[in-house]
Design a protein around this motif. Structure first.
Motif, mmCIF file in Angstrom:
data_model
loop_
_atom_site.group_PDB
_atom_site.id
_atom_site.type_symbol
_atom_site.label_atom_id
_atom_site.label_comp_id
_atom_site.label_asym_id
_atom_site.label_seq_id
_atom_site.Cartn_x
_atom_site.Cartn_y
_atom_site.Cartn_z
ATOM 1 N N TRP A 1 0.108 -14.278 -4.624
ATOM 2 C CA TRP A 1 1.194 -14.146 -5.604
ATOM 3 C C TRP A 1 1.192 -12.771 -6.268
ATOM 4 C CZ3 TRP A 1 -0.353 -12.782 -10.413
ATOM 5 C CH2 TRP A 1 -1.681 -13.049 -10.753
ATOM 6 N N ALA A 2 0.026 -12.103 -6.308
ATOM 7 C CA ALA A 2 -0.083 -10.817 -7.015
ATOM 8 C C ALA A 2 0.261 -9.618 -6.138
ATOM 9 C CB ALA A 2 -1.493 -10.648 -7.580
ATOM 10 N N ASP A 3 0.435 -9.830 -4.833
ATOM 11 C CA ASP A 3 0.711 -8.706 -3.941
ATOM 12 C C ASP A 3 2.017 -8.020 -4.335
ATOM 13 O OD1 ASP A 3 0.058 -7.143 -1.559
ATOM 14 O OD2 ASP A 3 1.852 -8.057 -0.691
ATOM 15 N N GLY A 4 1.966 -6.715 -4.529
ATOM 16 C CA GLY A 4 3.146 -5.933 -4.888
ATOM 17 C C GLY A 4 3.405 -5.827 -6.382
ATOM 18 N N LEU A 5 2.612 -6.521 -7.206
ATOM 19 C CA LEU A 5 2.811 -6.431 -8.659
ATOM 20 C C LEU A 5 2.602 -5.007 -9.150
ATOM 21 C CD1 LEU A 5 1.055 -9.459 -10.415
ATOM 22 C CD2 LEU A 5 3.497 -9.026 -10.194
ATOM 23 N N ASP A 6 3.406 -4.604 -10.117
ATOM 24 C CA ASP A 6 3.237 -3.311 -10.768
ATOM 25 C C ASP A 6 2.176 -3.472 -11.853
ATOM 26 O OD1 ASP A 6 3.398 -0.897 -12.115
ATOM 27 O OD2 ASP A 6 5.589 -0.823 -12.066
ATOM 28 N N LEU B 1 0.820 -1.214 0.000
ATOM 29 C CA LEU B 1 0.000 0.000 0.000
ATOM 30 C C LEU B 1 0.852 1.261 0.000
ATOM 31 C CD1 LEU B 1 -2.961 -0.596 2.492
ATOM 32 C CD2 LEU B 1 -3.116 -0.142 0.031
ATOM 33 N N PHE B 2 2.123 1.122 0.367
ATOM 34 C CA PHE B 2 3.021 2.270 0.478
ATOM 35 C C PHE B 2 3.914 2.427 -0.760
ATOM 36 C CE2 PHE B 2 1.573 1.388 4.693
ATOM 37 C CZ PHE B 2 1.570 2.599 5.362
ATOM 38 N N LEU B 3 3.698 1.599 -1.766
ATOM 39 C CA LEU B 3 4.431 1.746 -3.027
ATOM 40 C C LEU B 3 3.828 2.876 -3.845
ATOM 41 C CD1 LEU B 3 4.742 -2.050 -3.946
ATOM 42 C CD2 LEU B 3 6.517 -0.571 -2.961
ATOM 43 N N GLU B 4 4.529 3.312 -4.883
ATOM 44 C CA GLU B 4 3.978 4.380 -5.723
ATOM 45 C C GLU B 4 2.680 3.904 -6.372
ATOM 46 O OE1 GLU B 4 6.756 5.374 -8.830
ATOM 47 O OE2 GLU B 4 7.332 3.294 -9.085
ATOM 48 N N PRO B 5 1.856 4.820 -6.884
ATOM 49 C CA PRO B 5 0.540 4.445 -7.407
ATOM 50 C C PRO B 5 0.623 3.367 -8.489
ATOM 51 C CG PRO B 5 0.712 6.828 -7.241
ATOM 52 C CD PRO B 5 2.078 6.276 -6.957
ATOM 53 N N GLY B 6 -0.390 2.484 -8.475
ATOM 54 C CA GLY B 6 -0.479 1.492 -9.532
ATOM 55 C C GLY B 6 0.073 0.128 -9.188
ATOM 56 N N HIS B 7 0.312 -0.147 -7.910
ATOM 57 C CA HIS B 7 0.761 -1.472 -7.485
ATOM 58 C C HIS B 7 -0.387 -2.223 -6.816
ATOM 59 C CE1 HIS B 7 4.725 0.310 -8.141
ATOM 60 N NE2 HIS B 7 5.187 -0.918 -8.192
ATOM 61 N N ALA B 8 -0.370 -3.534 -6.941
ATOM 62 C CA ALA B 8 -1.415 -4.359 -6.342
ATOM 63 C C ALA B 8 -1.147 -4.577 -4.857
ATOM 64 C CB ALA B 8 -1.494 -5.703 -7.060
ATOM 65 N N TYR B 9 -2.181 -4.438 -4.077
ATOM 66 C CA TYR B 9 -2.161 -4.833 -2.675
ATOM 67 C C TYR B 9 -3.247 -5.894 -2.514
ATOM 68 C CZ TYR B 9 -3.284 -4.695 2.326
ATOM 69 O OH TYR B 9 -3.549 -5.047 3.630
ATOM 70 N N ILE B 10 -2.854 -7.100 -2.144
ATOM 71 C CA ILE B 10 -3.776 -8.223 -2.025
ATOM 72 C C ILE B 10 -3.830 -8.662 -0.565
ATOM 73 C CG2 ILE B 10 -4.364 -10.544 -2.842
ATOM 74 C CD1 ILE B 10 -4.127 -8.499 -5.132
ATOM 75 N N TYR B 11 -5.032 -8.814 -0.053
ATOM 76 C CA TYR B 11 -5.173 -9.350 1.298
ATOM 77 C C TYR B 11 -6.341 -10.326 1.358
ATOM 78 C CZ TYR B 11 -9.033 -6.028 2.070
ATOM 79 O OH TYR B 11 -10.209 -5.339 1.975
ATOM 80 N N LEU B 12 -6.325 -11.160 2.381
ATOM 81 C CA LEU B 12 -7.375 -12.146 2.595
ATOM 82 C C LEU B 12 -8.369 -11.584 3.597
ATOM 83 C CD1 LEU B 12 -8.251 -15.092 1.934
ATOM 84 C CD2 LEU B 12 -6.961 -15.801 3.971
ATOM 85 N N ALA B 13 -9.627 -11.470 3.195
ATOM 86 C CA ALA B 13 -10.666 -10.915 4.067
ATOM 87 C C ALA B 13 -11.431 -12.036 4.757
ATOM 88 C CB ALA B 13 -11.626 -10.057 3.246
ATOM 89 N N TYR B 14 -11.531 -11.936 6.077
ATOM 90 C CA TYR B 14 -12.303 -12.893 6.883
ATOM 91 C C TYR B 14 -11.851 -14.334 6.672
ATOM 92 C CZ TYR B 14 -15.178 -8.695 6.763
ATOM 93 O OH TYR B 14 -15.606 -7.382 6.810
ATOM 94 N N GLY B 15 -10.609 -14.524 6.239
ATOM 95 C CA GLY B 15 -10.091 -15.864 6.026
ATOM 96 C C GLY B 15 -10.714 -16.596 4.859
ATOM 97 N N LEU B 16 -11.448 -15.855 4.004
ATOM 98 C CA LEU B 16 -12.219 -16.492 2.930
ATOM 99 C C LEU B 16 -11.862 -16.028 1.530
ATOM 100 C CD1 LEU B 16 -15.764 -16.271 4.580
ATOM 101 C CD2 LEU B 16 -14.353 -18.323 4.339
ATOM 102 N N SER B 17 -11.775 -14.713 1.341
ATOM 103 C CA SER B 17 -11.693 -14.164 -0.015
ATOM 104 C C SER B 17 -10.543 -13.184 -0.148
ATOM 105 C CB SER B 17 -12.996 -13.431 -0.368
ATOM 106 O OG SER B 17 -14.105 -14.291 -0.252
#
Length: 198
Positions: free
Chosen positions: A140-145, A66-82
């Motif tokens: 795997w996509a977390d942090g991708l440009d 989330l702290f990278l320059e604009p346009g990077h992916a931030y991926i997280y798991l919500a409620y252990g499901l999605s």
């Protein structure tokens, strides 16, 4: 379909402005089976200092993207499901992001249907969890440009999205009254109850 990748210079360096700008743009996922893509019809902004945002308490190993320059992916798991697809939105070192909440399927519909185990077009990517499942987006996509070539990127939409509505965000308890959700009015692919989509 032919897509033109969004350049970072095109992205507003402001979270709410980016959330609105992304309406009508395209998420492209390159898979071994072919291209899967969808028109962005709903977003939510999690701005600087937002108590509902994951960056609120500062950078952690989990929220680094989330702290990278604009346009990077931030991926997280919500409620252990999605898993949830977000786009970093402020200058490097400043934590904030835009949640991609819903897509209108464009290309690769059979792949989405297989991934989602449903034939219903409307339900393939209506909601952030369904969206990630349809496009096989995971850690795997977390942090991708998303402005560079790769398996997941952002492209420019080739038409204006129509009337863009604004409303409160869905499913949060902190800073819940802020109008930081953007959506295409009248789109059947927008998530949430109809009462929030007028």
């Amino acid at each position: 379909m032919t897509y033109r990748r969004l350049a970072r210079s095109e992205l507003p360096v402001d979270t709410a402005a980016l959330a609105r700008f992304l309406i009508g743009q395209v998420v492209v996922r390159e898979t071994p089976e072919g291209i899967v893509s969808g028109l962005i019809v709903e977003t939510e902004a999690y701005v600087v200092g937002d108590a509902a945002g994951h960056a609120y308490r500062g950078m952690t190993p989990r929220t680094r993207s989330l702290f990278l320059e604009p346009g990077h992916a931030y991926i997280y798991l919500a409620y252990g499901l999605s898993y949830m697809l977000n786009v970093s939105s402020e200058a490097a070192g400043v934590g904030a992001g835009v949640l991609i909440r819903a897509l209108e399927p464009l290309e690769g519909v059979p792949i989405m249907q297989r991934n989602r185990r449903t034939e219903r077009l409307r339900d393939l990517a209506r909601g952030p969890g369904r969206l990630a499942q349809a496009l096989e987006i995971g850690p795997w996509a977390d942090g991708l440009d998303l402005c560079e070539a790769g398996p997941l990127w952002l492209a420019r939409g080739d038409q204006t999205p129509g009337d863009i509505g604004e409303g409160v965000r869905i499913g949060i308890s902190r800073d819940a009254d802020r109008t930081l959700r953007f959506y295409v009015r009248g789109s059947p692919f927008v998530s949430g109850p109809k009462s929030l989509n007028t």
